[in-house]
Design a protein around this motif. Structure first.
Motif, PDB file in Angstrom:
ATOM      1  N   GLU A 514     -30.116  29.868 -46.803  1.00 18.76           N
ATOM      2  CA  GLU A 514     -29.482  29.052 -47.840  1.00 18.76           C
ATOM      3  C   GLU A 514     -28.178  28.430 -47.319  1.00 18.76           C
ATOM      4  N   ILE A 515     -27.418  29.223 -46.602  1.00 20.47           N
ATOM      5  CA  ILE A 515     -26.140  28.738 -46.083  1.00 20.47           C
ATOM      6  C   ILE A 515     -26.364  27.617 -45.079  1.00 20.47           C
ATOM      7  N   ARG A 516     -27.368  27.757 -44.253  1.00 22.86           N
ATOM      8  CA  ARG A 516     -27.649  26.725 -43.259  1.00 22.86           C
ATOM      9  C   ARG A 516     -27.973  25.388 -43.923  1.00 22.86           C
ATOM     10  N   ARG A 517     -28.635  25.443 -45.072  1.00 22.55           N
ATOM     11  CA  ARG A 517     -29.042  24.197 -45.737  1.00 22.55           C
ATOM     12  C   ARG A 517     -27.945  23.619 -46.625  1.00 22.55           C
ATOM     13  N   ASP A 518     -26.880  24.379 -46.812  1.00 27.58           N
ATOM     14  CA  ASP A 518     -25.819  23.963 -47.726  1.00 27.58           C
ATOM     15  C   ASP A 518     -25.061  22.757 -47.136  1.00 27.58           C
ATOM     16  N   GLY A 519     -24.846  21.735 -47.952  1.00 31.29           N
ATOM     17  CA  GLY A 519     -24.114  20.555 -47.499  1.00 31.29           C
ATOM     18  C   GLY A 519     -22.632  20.803 -47.298  1.00 31.29           C
ATOM     19  N   TYR A 520     -22.181  22.014 -47.620  1.00 28.78           N
ATOM     20  CA  TYR A 520     -20.768  22.356 -47.457  1.00 28.78           C
ATOM     21  C   TYR A 520     -20.285  22.108 -46.032  1.00 28.78           C
ATOM     22  N   TRP A 521     -21.166  22.388 -45.040  1.00 26.14           N
ATOM     23  CA  TRP A 521     -20.742  22.284 -43.640  1.00 26.14           C
ATOM     24  C   TRP A 521     -20.443  20.842 -43.234  1.00 26.14           C
ATOM     25  N   GLU A 522     -21.093  19.893 -43.905  1.00 26.80           N
ATOM     26  CA  GLU A 522     -20.892  18.495 -43.523  1.00 26.80           C
ATOM     27  C   GLU A 522     -19.457  18.040 -43.789  1.00 26.80           C
ATOM     28  N   THR A 523     -18.790  18.692 -44.733  1.00 31.92           N
ATOM     29  CA  THR A 523     -17.407  18.324 -45.003  1.00 31.92           C
ATOM     30  C   THR A 523     -16.469  18.855 -43.913  1.00 31.92           C
ATOM     31  N   LEU A 524     -16.875  19.964 -43.274  1.00 33.02           N
ATOM     32  CA  LEU A 524     -16.045  20.555 -42.222  1.00 33.02           C
ATOM     33  C   LEU A 524     -16.401  20.018 -40.846  1.00 33.02           C
ATOM     34  N   ILE A 525     -17.703  19.799 -40.629  1.00 32.41           N
ATOM     35  CA  ILE A 525     -18.192  19.376 -39.308  1.00 32.41           C
ATOM     36  C   ILE A 525     -19.062  18.133 -39.505  1.00 32.41           C
ATOM     37  N   PRO A 526     -18.465  16.954 -39.558  1.00 27.64           N
ATOM     38  CA  PRO A 526     -19.228  15.732 -39.865  1.00 27.64           C
ATOM     39  C   PRO A 526     -20.392  15.486 -38.919  1.00 27.64           C
ATOM     40  N   GLU A 527     -20.282  15.890 -37.648  1.00 28.61           N
ATOM     41  CA  GLU A 527     -21.344  15.600 -36.690  1.00 28.61           C
ATOM     42  C   GLU A 527     -22.632  16.357 -36.992  1.00 28.61           C
ATOM     43  N   ILE A 528     -22.565  17.355 -37.893  1.00 28.13           N
ATOM     44  CA  ILE A 528     -23.771  18.104 -38.257  1.00 28.13           C
ATOM     45  C   ILE A 528     -24.790  17.191 -38.934  1.00 28.13           C
ATOM     46  N   LYS A 529     -24.305  16.148 -39.605  1.00 28.05           N
ATOM     47  CA  LYS A 529     -25.223  15.217 -40.283  1.00 28.05           C
ATOM     48  C   LYS A 529     -26.241  14.614 -39.321  1.00 28.05           C
ATOM     49  N   LYS A 530     -25.841  14.463 -38.059  1.00 27.41           N
ATOM     50  CA  LYS A 530     -26.700  13.806 -37.082  1.00 27.41           C
ATOM     51  C   LYS A 530     -27.642  14.780 -36.364  1.00 27.41           C
ATOM     52  N   MET A 531     -27.539  16.068 -36.685  1.00 27.24           N
ATOM     53  CA  MET A 531     -28.359  17.065 -35.987  1.00 27.24           C
ATOM     54  C   MET A 531     -29.714  17.227 -36.662  1.00 27.24           C
ATOM     55  N   ASP A 532     -30.784  17.303 -35.861  1.00 29.16           N
ATOM     56  CA  ASP A 532     -32.060  17.726 -36.407  1.00 29.16           C
ATOM     57  C   ASP A 532     -32.101  19.253 -36.375  1.00 29.16           C
ATOM     58  N   ARG A 533     -33.191  19.840 -36.834  1.00 29.81           N
ATOM     59  CA  ARG A 533     -33.258  21.304 -36.942  1.00 29.81           C
ATOM     60  C   ARG A 533     -33.114  21.978 -35.581  1.00 29.81           C
ATOM     61  N   ARG A 534     -33.731  21.370 -34.544  1.00 29.22           N
ATOM     62  CA  ARG A 534     -33.657  21.964 -33.212  1.00 29.22           C
ATOM     63  C   ARG A 534     -32.216  21.956 -32.706  1.00 29.22           C
ATOM     64  N   GLN A 535     -31.500  20.852 -32.887  1.00 28.58           N
ATOM     65  CA  GLN A 535     -30.108  20.775 -32.452  1.00 28.58           C
ATOM     66  C   GLN A 535     -29.224  21.733 -33.241  1.00 28.58           C
ATOM     67  N   TRP A 536     -29.509  21.848 -34.558  1.00 26.15           N
ATOM     68  CA  TRP A 536     -28.747  22.783 -35.385  1.00 26.15           C
ATOM     69  C   TRP A 536     -28.901  24.207 -34.859  1.00 26.15           C
ATOM     70  N   ASN A 537     -30.126  24.604 -34.566  1.00 24.72           N
ATOM     71  CA  ASN A 537     -30.367  25.972 -34.092  1.00 24.72           C
ATOM     72  C   ASN A 537     -29.714  26.225 -32.724  1.00 24.72           C
ATOM     73  N   ARG A 538     -29.636  25.189 -31.909  1.00 29.01           N
ATOM     74  CA  ARG A 538     -29.077  25.359 -30.570  1.00 29.01           C
ATOM     75  C   ARG A 538     -27.545  25.370 -30.597  1.00 29.01           C
ATOM     76  N   ASN A 539     -26.951  24.670 -31.547  1.00 31.70           N
ATOM     77  CA  ASN A 539     -25.501  24.475 -31.521  1.00 31.70           C
ATOM     78  C   ASN A 539     -24.732  25.262 -32.577  1.00 31.70           C
ATOM     79  N   THR A 540     -25.434  26.016 -33.416  1.00 29.25           N
ATOM     80  CA  THR A 540     -24.730  26.789 -34.441  1.00 29.25           C
ATOM     81  C   THR A 540     -25.334  28.181 -34.558  1.00 29.25           C
ATOM     82  N   ALA A 541     -24.549  29.063 -35.151  1.00 34.88           N
ATOM     83  CA  ALA A 541     -25.024  30.401 -35.514  1.00 34.88           C
ATOM     84  C   ALA A 541     -24.310  30.803 -36.789  1.00 34.88           C
TER      85      ALA A 541
END
Length: 580
Positions: A514-541
């Motif tokens: 649920e936290i991963r899908r939350d749009g809250y992160w986009e306000t803190l890390i704008p570049e997350i908007k451009k990540m697909d699921r594979r990039q998200w999994n590789r660049n975040t935990a």
């Protein structure tokens, strides 16, 4: 006459300032001058091959305690195949006990004693003219098997009369580059060679500006001042740092530039703190030699200081994000196990970015070398002349401190365990007790004989502290360890001892999605908007903690953190979307 200047540096990234001064000094008269830099990690036969193929008439080496062994071996190897070459050595390692050195190494023609710029040029002129070397001040030389020590050079070089050492076409990208704005030191520390000459000479600030500008143009971003006490004269030091700021901001990569200065803590004051408050973040880092907080020892080595007084400035500098290295020396006279433990705890508790634990080098020419029998100093007969024991500190105790130093570097100075160490040290009476006990475990298990990579160090730390604590304490330590584990790099798995209890582990998986899908992160890390699921999994935990590691006050509060990994760096963001 072809002249080859050779530096054997401690590391590849280092550069040799002394030889660049020599090159600039002789270049006008002897334009056929070459400078070659190697490191002590290079194969000697490769170095010897390059030196031989240079076909020089005179080969000069810059000699220090870390490279004298290699230089002696090179000259012995080269001399039989270069019978007409003149070998010259200069530097602090040969400026004392020169006669003994030449008797042991007849392959060496001349030693340059003390500052070498004027002496080396005069030596070359004398050889070129076929004149007698007895007229050259500041050298020791071998005349048909007889060692002759000429009178010393009485006048010292004016730094402003020396050439700019950085005018040649060089690329300093990725290198550590050295500069000096002073020669000499106001102190008389008996373990240091600066005590062998008096006074301090200063480089005119505008001359420094030209040198600094040249270095930056050639790609230098990490610059270390070799000034023994950079803040010996406050007005001069402030002007130099003004120029560093002015020149750095003209370069597009200004954020990457950093200068390293060695300062005396007892010369810091509120004016310095005000200056640092207005200085660009990240542009400067400081090293301060505390050496000991045991007053009788400081009196013996002629370096009295009041650490209790000036340590108040350490929190100020840390708050200003100025990286701070503090140094201690093991093996100074009258410093025993108990008083060194006090010195260690005194310095550790102010939380410098690095605590450098050095071991006394009983250097040729130093006051402690001359009085070594009086103080009962037993040291290694070969360079770097490391202390072995003293009347109040046994060899066995020094070995224990050596092992502690190893762990201090692995755990504290690496900066990788800051949160874990903050919690673990609460279990011990003093920081010294922790490192001493931890080193004993490493030694018992034979861990010092192995190479430990990255996260395996967490396992060893846990083995030392596991068991015996209350559940709440153990959970808090696990949280801190897990936090540092995620900060190290993005983990694919984590060790069992860092996992949550089974019930929490199962529940957290659903919440994590649920936290991963939350749009809250986009306000803190704008570049997350451009990540697909594979990039998200590789660049975040995303990880759950039973208590907030970064919480300073109040009762422990459970929380979630997202770790964002990008370009070798990681940032941790607390998730504020849930209440507990």
């Amino acid at each position: 006459m072809r002249v080859l200047l050779v530096a054997i540096n401690a590391k590849y990234v280092h550069t040799n300032l002394a030889l660049r001064y020599l090159r600039g000094e002789i270049n006008a008269i002897y334009p056929d001058v070459l400078l070659r830099e190697f490191s002590i990690n290079d194969r000697l036969d490769r170095i010897a091959g390059e030196i031989y193929e240079a076909k020089a008439d005179v080969i000069g080496f810059s000699c220090y305690i870390w490279n004298v062994k290699e230089i002696r071996a090179l000259i012995r190897q080269l001399h039989p195949v270069c019978p007409n070459v003149k070998f010259v050595i200069g530097g602090p390692e040969v400026s004392f006990e020169s006669e003994e050195f030449l008797l042991e190494h007849p392959e060496v023609d001349v030693l340059v004693i003390g500052e070498g710029e004027k002496t080396f040029l005069e030596l070359l002129n004398t050889w070129e003219g076929g004149d007698d070397l007895s007229q050259v001040s500041g050298i020791a030389w071998n005349k048909n098997g007889k060692i002759i020590i000429n009178p010393p050079r009485l006048e010292s070089s004016d730094l402003n009369d020396l050439p700019d050492p950085y005018t040649e076409d060089e690329d300093f990208t990725g290198r550590l580059v050295y500069l000096e704005t002073t020669r000499g030191c106001p102190y008389n520390c008996q373990y240091c060679l600066s005590s062998t000459f008096k006074g301090v000479r200063f480089l005119e600030p505008e001359r420094f500006r030209l040198m600094f500008r040249q270095m930056l143009k050639k790609g230098a971003t990490t610059i270390k001042f070799v000034d023994r006490t950079f803040n010996a004269n406050k007005a001069h030091a402030l002007k130099i740092l003004d120029i560093v700021r002015e020149e750095s901001k003209l370069f597009p990569d200004a954020q990457a530039i950093r200068v390293h200065c060695e300062m005396a803590g007892d010369l810091l004051d509120e004016e310095w703190m005000d200056y640092f408050r207005a200085y660009p973040r990240g542009l400067i880092q400081l090293e301060i030699g505390v050496q000991s907080t045991h007053k009788p020892t400081l009196r013996i080595v002629a370096r009295p200081q009041n650490f209790e007084e000036w340590k108040k400035y350490v929190p100020v500098m840390k708050a200003l994000e100025i990286p701070l290295h503090l140094d201690l020396i093991v093996g100074l006279p009258e410093e025993n196990w108990t008083t060194f433990r006090t010195s260690f705890n005194d310095v550790y508790r102010v939380k410098p970015d690095m605590l450098q634990l050095g071991f006394l080098k009983v250097l040729k020419g130093s006051g402690l070398r001359l009085q070594s029998n009086h103080y009962g100093l037993v040291y290694a007969p070969d360079p770097p002349y490391t202390i072995l024991e003293t009347p109040v500190l046994s060899h066995g105790e020094i070995l224990e401190l050596l092992r502690m130093e190893d762990l201090l570097d692995k755990y504290y100075n690496s900066g990788k365990f800051s949160h874990a160490l903050a919690e673990v040290l609460k279990l011990f009476p003093t920081p010294f007790n922790f490192y001493h006990g931890f080193a004993a475990l490493w030694n018992t298990n034979g861990w010092f004989q192995r190479q430990w990579q990255g996260k395996a160090l967490f396992d060893n730390l846990w083995r030392f502290i596991e068991g015996g604590q209350e559940v709440s304490i153990r959970e808090k330590i696990c949280d801190a360890l897990r936090f540092d584990y995620y900060l190290w790099e993005r983990p694919n798995t984590i060790p069992d001892y860092l996992r949550l209890a089974d019930s929490l582990e199962t529940a957290s998986k659903t919440t994590e999605d649920e936290i991963r899908r939350d749009g809250y992160w986009e306000t803190l890390i704008p570049e997350i908007k451009k990540m697909d699921r594979r990039q998200w999994n590789r660049n975040t935990a995303v990880a759950y903690f039973t208590s907030d590691v970064l919480q300073v006050e109040g009762l422990p509060v459970p929380c979630w953190y997202l770790f964002h990994y990008q370009q070798g760096k990681v940032k941790a963001y607390r998730y504020e979307g849930l209440s507990y």
